[in-house]
Write a protein that holds these residues in place. Structure first.
Motif, PDB file in Angstrom:
ATOM      1  N   ALA A   1       0.768  -1.191  -0.181  1.00  0.00           N
ATOM      2  CA  ALA A   1      -0.085  -0.077   0.085  1.00  0.00           C
ATOM      3  C   ALA A   1       0.942   1.330   0.113  1.00  0.00           C
ATOM      4  O   ALA A   1       0.517   2.337  -0.528  1.00  0.00           O
ATOM      5  CB  ALA A   1      -0.936   0.032   1.129  1.00  0.00           C
TER       6      ALA A   1
ATOM      7  N   GLU B   1      -8.079  -6.584  -0.796  1.00  0.00           N
ATOM      8  CA  GLU B   1      -7.159  -5.857   0.318  1.00  0.00           C
ATOM      9  C   GLU B   1      -6.769  -6.608   1.501  1.00  0.00           C
ATOM     10  O   GLU B   1      -7.925  -7.191   2.058  1.00  0.00           O
ATOM     11  CB  GLU B   1      -8.080  -4.604   0.529  1.00  0.00           C
ATOM     12  CG  GLU B   1      -7.058  -3.677   1.830  1.00  0.00           C
ATOM     13  CD  GLU B   1      -8.046  -2.601   2.104  1.00  0.00           C
ATOM     14  OE1 GLU B   1      -7.774  -1.947   3.268  1.00  0.00           O
ATOM     15  OE2 GLU B   1      -8.775  -1.903   1.423  1.00  0.00           O
TER      16      GLU B   1
ATOM     17  N   GLY C   1      -3.823  -3.441   4.701  1.00  0.00           N
ATOM     18  CA  GLY C   1      -4.207  -2.354   3.549  1.00  0.00           C
ATOM     19  C   GLY C   1      -3.344  -2.759   2.366  1.00  0.00           C
ATOM     20  O   GLY C   1      -3.647  -2.165   1.315  1.00  0.00           O
TER      21      GLY C   1
ATOM     22  N   GLU D   1      -2.371  -4.724  -1.062  1.00  0.00           N
ATOM     23  CA  GLU D   1      -3.092  -5.465  -1.869  1.00  0.00           C
ATOM     24  C   GLU D   1      -2.632  -7.052  -2.307  1.00  0.00           C
ATOM     25  O   GLU D   1      -1.298  -7.123  -2.494  1.00  0.00           O
ATOM     26  CB  GLU D   1      -3.409  -4.769  -3.224  1.00  0.00           C
ATOM     27  CG  GLU D   1      -3.997  -5.485  -4.546  1.00  0.00           C
ATOM     28  CD  GLU D   1      -4.107  -4.883  -5.748  1.00  0.00           C
ATOM     29  OE1 GLU D   1      -4.719  -5.285  -6.945  1.00  0.00           O
ATOM     30  OE2 GLU D   1      -3.394  -3.556  -5.870  1.00  0.00           O
TER      31      GLU D   1
END
Length: 136
Positions: free
Chosen positions: A11, A94, A129, A131
């Motif tokens: 992130a 996420e 947070g 991916e």
């Protein structure tokens, strides 16, 4: 036979935008790393119920991924799993939770539409947070 990989993107930007540095403020300069290039997807109730039980080990570069219809509380247990794992709970790609589960006695719960199980240490650089996605 198609190849599926589990890919991680932080992130946070690493500050090194590389060759696309002039792409403007919307440019995505996050680096992608492959968490696993040997991925099994547990789609059936039987596959999901069995998980990693009764295996002696899993190789580096391996992941077992559990897709679910919708985001809900998903439980993991380590009954009959003699090795530690890193577990990721994901909603729309996420990372919502990351936890190391201990052999035989580990237990984890998180809200997710996808759960990924990896060898212990494989998700050490993954943060809430970030991916994480399956990529063909």
């Amino acid at each position: 036979m198609r190849s599926v990989r589990l890919v991680h993107r932080s992130a946070e930007s690493d500050g090194d935008a590389g060759p696309d540095a002039d792409a403007g403020p919307d440019a995505d300069d996050r680096k992608s790393t492959v968490l696993a290039d040997d991925v099994d997807v547990a789609r059936s109730t039987l596959e999901q119920g069995r998980g990693l039980m009764f295996r002696r080990a899993v190789p580096d570069g391996y992941a077992l991924v559990f897709p679910f219809e919708e985001a809900d509380a998903q439980w993991l247990h380590m009954l009959f799993v003699p090795f530690a794992i890193d577990a990721l709970w994901l909603v729309d790609g996420e990372v919502r939770k990351r936890k190391r589960l201990a052999p035989f006695v580990g237990l984890g719960r998180g809200r997710a539409d996808t759960v990924a199980e990896l060898p212990a240490g494989a998700a050490a650089d993954v943060a809430v947070g970030d991916e994480v996605r399956l990529v063909e």
